[in-house]
Design an enzyme around this catalytic site. Sequence first.
Site, mmCIF file in Angstrom:
data_model
loop_
_atom_site.group_PDB
_atom_site.id
_atom_site.type_symbol
_atom_site.label_atom_id
_atom_site.label_comp_id
_atom_site.label_asym_id
_atom_site.label_seq_id
_atom_site.Cartn_x
_atom_site.Cartn_y
_atom_site.Cartn_z
ATOM 1 N N ARG A 150 -21.034 13.893 13.363
ATOM 2 C CA ARG A 150 -21.307 13.057 12.193
ATOM 3 C C ARG A 150 -22.258 11.901 12.488
ATOM 4 O O ARG A 150 -23.239 11.705 11.772
ATOM 5 C CB ARG A 150 -19.997 12.463 11.660
ATOM 6 C CG ARG A 150 -19.148 13.466 10.927
ATOM 7 C CD ARG A 150 -17.864 12.834 10.431
ATOM 8 N NE ARG A 150 -17.047 13.847 9.757
ATOM 9 C CZ ARG A 150 -15.844 13.622 9.246
ATOM 10 N NH1 ARG A 150 -15.295 12.429 9.334
ATOM 11 N NH2 ARG A 150 -15.167 14.576 8.646
ATOM 12 N N ALA B 24 0.102 6.387 4.765
ATOM 13 C CA ALA B 24 0.868 5.571 5.701
ATOM 14 C C ALA B 24 1.950 4.786 4.972
ATOM 15 O O ALA B 24 3.129 4.822 5.351
ATOM 16 C CB ALA B 24 -0.067 4.634 6.464
ATOM 17 N N LEU C 32 -5.574 11.759 8.204
ATOM 18 C CA LEU C 32 -4.301 12.088 7.571
ATOM 19 C C LEU C 32 -3.205 12.111 8.627
ATOM 20 O O LEU C 32 -2.085 11.640 8.416
ATOM 21 C CB LEU C 32 -4.397 13.454 6.881
ATOM 22 C CG LEU C 32 -5.529 13.599 5.851
ATOM 23 C CD1 LEU C 32 -5.485 14.975 5.205
ATOM 24 C CD2 LEU C 32 -5.417 12.541 4.784
ATOM 25 N N ARG D 106 -14.087 8.499 14.405
ATOM 26 C CA ARG D 106 -12.920 9.320 14.114
ATOM 27 C C ARG D 106 -13.332 10.778 13.957
ATOM 28 O O ARG D 106 -14.354 11.079 13.355
ATOM 29 C CB ARG D 106 -12.248 8.836 12.832
ATOM 30 C CG ARG D 106 -11.039 9.646 12.446
ATOM 31 C CD ARG D 106 -10.387 9.130 11.181
ATOM 32 N NE ARG D 106 -11.237 9.237 10.003
ATOM 33 C CZ ARG D 106 -11.485 10.372 9.360
ATOM 34 N NH1 ARG D 106 -10.956 11.511 9.786
ATOM 35 N NH2 ARG D 106 -12.254 10.383 8.287
ATOM 36 N N GLY E 289 0.845 -1.193 0.000
ATOM 37 C CA GLY E 289 0.000 0.000 0.000
ATOM 38 C C GLY E 289 0.879 1.242 0.000
ATOM 39 O O GLY E 289 1.904 1.297 0.673
#
Lengths: 250, 636, 222
Positions: free
Chosen positions: B330, B44, B441, B435, B40
């Site tokens: 949210r 990260a 990020l 979150r 990936g």
Amino acid sequence: MRVTLKVWRQKSKDDTGRFETYTPQNISSSMSFLEMLDVVNEELITQGKDPIAFDHDCREGICGACSLVINGTAHGPQRGTTVCQLHMRSFRDGEEIYIEPWRAKGFPVIRDLVTDRSAFDRIMQAGGFVSVNAGGAQDANCLPVPKQCADKAMDAAACIGCGACVAACKNASAMLFVSAKVSQLSLLPQGQPERARRVLNMLRQMENESFGGCTNTLECEAVCPKEISVEHIARLNREFASAALVSEEG
Amino acid sequence: MKLDAKIPSGPLAEKWDRRKFEMKLVAPANKRKYRIIVVGTGLAGASAAATLAELGYFVDAFCFQDSSRRAHSIAAQGGINAAKNYQGDGDSIYRLFYDTVKGGDFRSREANVYRLAQVSAQIIDQAVAQGVPFAREYGGLLANRSFGGAQVSRTFYARGQTGQQLLLGAYSSLSRQIGLGMVNMHERTEMLDVVVVNGRAKGIITRNLKTGVIRRHLADAVVLATGGYGNVFYLSTNAIGCNVTATFRAYRRGAGFANPCFTQIHPTCIPVSGDYQSKLTLMSESLRNDGRVWVPKKKGDKRIPVEIPENERDYYLERKYPSFGNLAPRDIASRSAKQVCDEGRGIGESGLGVYLDFSDAIARLGEDKIRERYGNLFHMYQKITDENPYNVPMRIYPAVHYTMGGLWVDYDLQSTIPGLFVIGEANFSDHGANRLGASALMQGLADGYFVLPYTLANYLASTPREQVSVDSAEFAELEKSVRDRMYRLLSIKGKRSPASFHRELGSIMWEHCGMARNKDGLMKALRKIPELREEFYKNLLVKGGNEEFNQQLERAGRVEDYFEFAELMCMDALEREESCGGHFREEFQTDDGEARRNDERFKHVAVWEYKGDEKPVRHQEALEFETVQLATRSYK
Amino acid sequence: MNGLGRIFTMTVGLKFLMAVSGFILVGFLVGHLSGNMLLYAGPDAINQYAEVLKKFPVVLWTTRIFLIIAVFVHIYSGVKLSVLNKRARPHAYAVTKRVKATLPSQTMLLSGAVVLSFTLYHLAHFTFRWTHKEEFAGLGDFDVHAMMVLSFQSSVVSSFYVLSIVLLMMHLNHGLVSFFQTLGVNHSKYNGVVKSLSILLSIILALGFISLPISIYFGFVS
């Protein structure tokens, strides 16, 4: 709505390739262009035929994966838009739509509409960076940057690396792509130490990757989904002149 | 399964320094003898691969996209938090830490979150040094804004493309290392299994998506940075290619999977417009600063919005949460939208949508002011929906956005398989059950630039080097199993495309394991998923072969893993008999419909262990809160 | 590789050569047109001008050599870039729809080739007097006026000149704007002015040159 698609089909890099015609059913004008291709592919699969290969990922206009030339224009008829954000309502009912891959020596076709754009990565590896190791940076506010410079650097940095500039250029030149990176870093104090090296190495790599030169037709900025200006190419030219003629760089 | 979080002793603020000092180092001359695999190349992965190479390790990096620059971190809009306190408005490491733990509804590990807040400031320094063009003030210093309801301005941003700019920064560092020959970059290559030899992660098996070649890769340690699993719902704000395969395959090899049911639903996305829909588009949360959310009071009211008089509109967020109103967090805003739609008051053709109305704000501030604030978002909305939000209210609906759950890791970011490290969204560690905005990020880059490079060195230095070869039985067996799996998928030769199965699975998950969950629904999902999977194995059609560029085959493999993973998610949601953060169980709510947490029974991380054909086993890592007082969130 | 080597081998360097040599040739055109305008001042004026030029052979030949070098540099860089550019797209699109590119900008090689052949013909015509040997037989060395009047009474010669000048204008139209862009002179502060002036100059040059055969053909000058 009904459309007639003429889609470029090419089994592999060495296959000669040809257009095939499809007349998909169940197309709605509120579909995105790629969703229309999804529908075509579902139909092809149920008919036992090979679906059309095309690159796509984020489908919100930022990853730069999608890459189709639609009716002769990279990313299709709508300005400032990637194919994934283009909707079928931009086409007339009954329209004939030609879909081709990016065509450039630097972007060989992998299959159908998918091309290999790793040349762009190699250009970046040649100099599209600031040599700073993690942990070695000073405080972020140590070097003030005029807002106008930061904004202009951001204009250039918005490049998504899709390659539409190459696809649209009559010379398949990658100058807009290269200039976006060179310009971004030359506008910022962090980019100064490697300024001359960067422009020379990136341009050299661009040529090694078989991209053509710029003839200022401005077609690149017209199709750029992020509307990056050729002003950055002019800056690249200045950077090249000073690097080649007056810098201390070998 | 042994779950030792390895949290260092001592006061919270000293834990990371202490740990760094205790850790063993690899001598510079020895570093080049080590090979590390990083899977990936998002924030990260790219930051980790670049940093490890800078330190002198040889790195093999992998991504399934055609370029490492296209990972989905690129789509993050809002910004990145950092405890710089440049605005002098009272921010501090402790405050960022506290906000994150509280925002996560007290389901994250204190020590990890504190370290995240500590290194946050360094991330900004690093990004600026790379030439990331953050927004600035006229004086030339960095600009900040407040985000996601934070009371301080700690969010750094680059227009609405912060994720893109940070990713391109990490990508540029990675590119430099590729150019220097320290990183061997494998694009269009998908990891399909982790090789574990004598209990340690020693490599991976990959498939080259261009040629179909299946290959073995050997390494001294494996790092997974493969993102979240939001696409298990089929429709989400994730990119089409995002998948659970890497983490799920690691889970099958013995890595514990933590809190899979913790998913974040973002309240302001453009609603689904038809069956053909392939993806949902996020509209920035900032719109709720000036827009008012409403639905008609009457069920099935199909009048156009301007014809619905003021007294027949229900501004439900303002009604239910008078003090926060349209700015409710949210999870709460998302759930309320679902409730009114369930009552039959949703708008649009599908009835799955609510209005976000700017007419009051336009009347108050003028159209120009609104254009200045949200012009680009309005433009994007119009491009997608062909409706002009200056004249008619926007239609929005919640959509899956981020997954807090992931592979379990200890304080060193190491999974339950020694030598297998997991970073970014792929791990579970820092966000608890919810979150906060602008934190994803931060976590991805913290892990990659500033945490993993230390902890990985410690693993390498304290592990004896065994001679393992790619020709060993373990590698050969796994390669064969991966190849068999591809051929099995190809040989079904049924009638349905992988995408059609994916869509159907997604609708089961969205209905029963989405914004609100209950026991009956989850049980139903646990019955329906295996049925659909059975059909998948009978009726899947993948054209072409393995040894070619075959996008259908890629998709089929990912969907296959989603099937098993979806069951795990439902099991986790079923077992967690409480409501917290993004996980809302309808049976566990207060009288006025708010989430009811159960700290007594569930103040722990649920970690699932794979048991082959048997039901997976649920383990627990108890969460200790030494510094923060547990409290109930209230936004009334 | 040193700086100069880069100028001669890399595409951006070649473009500098192209831009600078082109600009020199534009300078020549301005001078040439100013001289030719003397046609309207009567036969003596223009003939005297021709005579004066020939009186200073050192100046004349220095200029000529300088111009010839500019022409060669312009052709060298143009051809070399065109070859590289053509190679960059071996497989053409089936359909091409340009959004912004103008016709002149896409046909520089063609318009350049026509202008080159015209220039060669023009030299053979007036400088070496190869093409109209018989008509020019009785004329004095510096009777430019008579040569022009004799030649441009022919509709074939006149229309060929007019057509070539139109193509030259197209070439200049893009070339002048490009000159500034290539040398990095691009800023929103003055882009509009630069572009307008460039186009204006190319139009003035074209009108000036075209006026000569036309005035003669229609008998305004005889």
